[in-house]
Design a protein around this motif. Structure first.
Motif, PDB file in Angstrom:
ATOM      1  N   ALA A   1       4.849  10.813  25.779  1.00  0.00           N
ATOM      2  CA  ALA A   1       4.169  10.702  27.063  1.00  0.00           C
ATOM      3  C   ALA A   1       2.686  10.346  26.934  1.00  0.00           C
ATOM      4  CB  ALA A   1       4.310  12.010  27.834  1.00  0.00           C
ATOM      5  N   SER A   2       2.074  10.655  25.785  1.00  0.00           N
ATOM      6  CA  SER A   2       0.618  10.467  25.658  1.00  0.00           C
ATOM      7  C   SER A   2       0.201   9.014  25.514  1.00  0.00           C
ATOM      8  CB  SER A   2       0.074  11.248  24.462  1.00  0.00           C
ATOM      9  OG  SER A   2       0.376  10.582  23.247  1.00  0.00           O
ATOM     10  N   GLY A   3       1.002   8.229  24.805  1.00  0.00           N
ATOM     11  CA  GLY A   3       0.652   6.836  24.561  1.00  0.00           C
ATOM     12  C   GLY A   3      -0.498   6.656  23.587  1.00  0.00           C
ATOM     13  N   GLY A   4      -1.028   7.726  23.028  1.00  0.00           N
ATOM     14  CA  GLY A   4      -2.143   7.644  22.085  1.00  0.00           C
ATOM     15  C   GLY A   4      -1.695   7.365  20.667  1.00  0.00           C
ATOM     16  N   LEU A   5      -2.668   7.318  19.749  1.00  0.00           N
ATOM     17  CA  LEU A   5      -2.361   7.055  18.348  1.00  0.00           C
ATOM     18  C   LEU A   5      -2.260   8.327  17.525  1.00  0.00           C
ATOM     19  CD1 LEU A   5      -4.519   3.880  17.720  1.00  0.00           C
ATOM     20  CD2 LEU A   5      -2.070   4.032  18.096  1.00  0.00           C
ATOM     21  N   GLY A   6      -2.670   9.463  18.051  1.00  0.00           N
ATOM     22  CA  GLY A   6      -2.487  10.745  17.388  1.00  0.00           C
ATOM     23  C   GLY A   6      -3.198  10.893  16.060  1.00  0.00           C
ATOM     24  N   ASP A   7      -2.978  12.035  15.436  1.00  0.00           N
ATOM     25  CA  ASP A   7      -3.552  12.323  14.127  1.00  0.00           C
ATOM     26  C   ASP A   7      -2.612  11.826  13.037  1.00  0.00           C
ATOM     27  OD1 ASP A   7      -5.770  13.618  15.243  1.00  0.00           O
ATOM     28  OD2 ASP A   7      -4.690  15.526  15.341  1.00  0.00           O
ATOM     29  N   ALA A   8      -3.168  11.234  12.019  1.00  0.00           N
ATOM     30  CA  ALA A   8      -2.375  10.683  10.924  1.00  0.00           C
ATOM     31  C   ALA A   8      -1.666  11.771  10.129  1.00  0.00           C
ATOM     32  CB  ALA A   8      -3.260   9.856  10.005  1.00  0.00           C
ATOM     33  N   VAL A   9      -0.391  11.533   9.812  1.00  0.00           N
ATOM     34  CA  VAL A   9       0.339  12.406   8.895  1.00  0.00           C
ATOM     35  C   VAL A   9       0.481  11.725   7.539  1.00  0.00           C
ATOM     36  CG1 VAL A   9       1.563  13.699  10.679  1.00  0.00           C
ATOM     37  CG2 VAL A   9       2.604  11.647   9.748  1.00  0.00           C
ATOM     38  N   LEU A  10       0.363  10.387   7.516  1.00  0.00           N
ATOM     39  CA  LEU A  10       0.364   9.601   6.283  1.00  0.00           C
ATOM     40  C   LEU A  10      -0.698   8.524   6.406  1.00  0.00           C
ATOM     41  CD1 LEU A  10       4.191   8.911   5.766  1.00  0.00           C
ATOM     42  CD2 LEU A  10       2.837  10.728   4.725  1.00  0.00           C
ATOM     43  N   THR A  11      -1.408   8.245   5.322  1.00  0.00           N
ATOM     44  CA  THR A  11      -2.387   7.149   5.326  1.00  0.00           C
ATOM     45  C   THR A  11      -2.401   6.464   3.967  1.00  0.00           C
ATOM     46  OG1 THR A  11      -4.193   8.619   4.657  1.00  0.00           O
ATOM     47  CG2 THR A  11      -3.942   8.202   7.022  1.00  0.00           C
ATOM     48  N   GLY A  12      -2.891   5.241   3.960  1.00  0.00           N
ATOM     49  CA  GLY A  12      -3.054   4.478   2.727  1.00  0.00           C
ATOM     50  C   GLY A  12      -3.885   3.253   3.017  1.00  0.00           C
TER      51      GLY A  12
ATOM     52  N   ALA B   1       0.842  -1.174   0.000  1.00  0.00           N
ATOM     53  CA  ALA B   1       0.000   0.000   0.000  1.00  0.00           C
ATOM     54  C   ALA B   1       0.886   1.236   0.000  1.00  0.00           C
ATOM     55  CB  ALA B   1      -0.893   0.007   1.238  1.00  0.00           C
ATOM     56  N   VAL B   2       0.459   2.250  -0.693  1.00  0.00           N
ATOM     57  CA  VAL B   2       1.167   3.531  -0.731  1.00  0.00           C
ATOM     58  C   VAL B   2       0.648   4.394   0.406  1.00  0.00           C
ATOM     59  CG1 VAL B   2       1.498   5.648  -2.067  1.00  0.00           C
ATOM     60  CG2 VAL B   2       1.546   3.429  -3.219  1.00  0.00           C
ATOM     61  N   LEU B   3       1.536   5.084   1.093  1.00  0.00           N
ATOM     62  CA  LEU B   3       1.169   6.022   2.151  1.00  0.00           C
ATOM     63  C   LEU B   3       1.357   7.437   1.626  1.00  0.00           C
ATOM     64  CD1 LEU B   3       2.937   4.387   5.224  1.00  0.00           C
ATOM     65  CD2 LEU B   3       0.503   4.315   4.646  1.00  0.00           C
ATOM     66  N   ALA B   4       0.313   8.266   1.743  1.00  0.00           N
ATOM     67  CA  ALA B   4       0.369   9.632   1.231  1.00  0.00           C
ATOM     68  C   ALA B   4       0.032  10.620   2.333  1.00  0.00           C
ATOM     69  CB  ALA B   4      -0.609   9.784   0.068  1.00  0.00           C
ATOM     70  N   ASP B   5       0.510  11.857   2.148  1.00  0.00           N
ATOM     71  CA  ASP B   5       0.185  12.903   3.113  1.00  0.00           C
ATOM     72  C   ASP B   5      -1.170  13.516   2.757  1.00  0.00           C
ATOM     73  OD1 ASP B   5       0.651  14.669   0.971  1.00  0.00           O
ATOM     74  OD2 ASP B   5       2.621  15.289   1.729  1.00  0.00           O
ATOM     75  N   ALA B   6      -1.582  14.543   3.495  1.00  0.00           N
ATOM     76  CA  ALA B   6      -2.898  15.153   3.296  1.00  0.00           C
ATOM     77  C   ALA B   6      -3.056  15.773   1.912  1.00  0.00           C
ATOM     78  CB  ALA B   6      -3.156  16.207   4.373  1.00  0.00           C
ATOM     79  N   ALA B   7      -1.943  16.154   1.280  1.00  0.00           N
ATOM     80  CA  ALA B   7      -1.988  16.729  -0.063  1.00  0.00           C
ATOM     81  C   ALA B   7      -1.994  15.655  -1.148  1.00  0.00           C
ATOM     82  CB  ALA B   7      -0.801  17.668  -0.263  1.00  0.00           C
ATOM     83  N   GLY B   8      -1.925  14.387  -0.743  1.00  0.00           N
ATOM     84  CA  GLY B   8      -1.924  13.293  -1.703  1.00  0.00           C
ATOM     85  C   GLY B   8      -0.553  12.936  -2.244  1.00  0.00           C
ATOM     86  N   VAL B   9       0.500  13.507  -1.669  1.00  0.00           N
ATOM     87  CA  VAL B   9       1.864  13.214  -2.114  1.00  0.00           C
ATOM     88  C   VAL B   9       2.317  11.903  -1.471  1.00  0.00           C
ATOM     89  CG1 VAL B   9       4.259  14.007  -2.113  1.00  0.00           C
ATOM     90  CG2 VAL B   9       2.387  15.663  -2.386  1.00  0.00           C
ATOM     91  N   ALA B  10       2.715  10.940  -2.300  1.00  0.00           N
ATOM     92  CA  ALA B  10       3.195   9.652  -1.802  1.00  0.00           C
ATOM     93  C   ALA B  10       4.512   9.869  -1.066  1.00  0.00           C
ATOM     94  CB  ALA B  10       3.371   8.677  -2.950  1.00  0.00           C
ATOM     95  N   ARG B  11       4.566   9.400   0.175  1.00  0.00           N
ATOM     96  CA  ARG B  11       5.770   9.559   0.986  1.00  0.00           C
ATOM     97  C   ARG B  11       6.216   8.256   1.626  1.00  0.00           C
ATOM     98  NH1 ARG B  11       7.335  14.574   0.819  1.00  0.00           N
ATOM     99  NH2 ARG B  11       5.824  16.254   0.836  1.00  0.00           N
TER     100      ARG B  11
END
Length: 101
Positions: free
Chosen positions: A88-99, A1-11
């Motif tokens: 310190a948070s241990g959370g999953l946070g907001d995605a910077v890359l998704t696919g 799977a390709v992971l892209a940033d919010a602008a759709g740029v594959a990273r």
């Protein structure tokens, strides 16, 4: 799977071997996370995220590989991501890359 940033740029990309319970995630050109923060990768099935692991950062390449506790039902329709989180948070946070598969 390709992971892209919010602008759709594959990273980055994800390779998943569900039968072996293994996964490789690679991303490029992510900013330095800064003190007290890290990049982590996760898998999502049915809207529920599972943390896979904290990524290593070498130069401008972030990566993670190894055995993974993958969610049941992983396959077509699954999503993957990389988030920048506070250590310190241990959370999953907001995605910077998704696919998705």
């Amino acid at each position: 799977a390709v992971l892209a940033d919010a602008a759709g740029v594959a990273r980055g990309s994800v390779i998943v071997a569900p039968a072996e319970g293994a996964m490789v995630v690679v991303a490029v050109d992510l900013p330095d996370p800064g003190a007290g923060r890290e990049y982590l990768c996760w898998a999502e099935v049915g809207g529920s995220r599972t943390r896979v692991g904290t990524m290593w950062l070498t130069g401008n390449v972030a990566w993670w590989s190894g055995p993974a506790t993958l969610p049941a039902g992983i396959g077509p329709g699954a999503r993957f991501g990389v988030s920048l989180v506070s250590v310190a948070s241990g959370g999953l946070g907001d995605a910077v890359l998704t696919g998705g598969l």
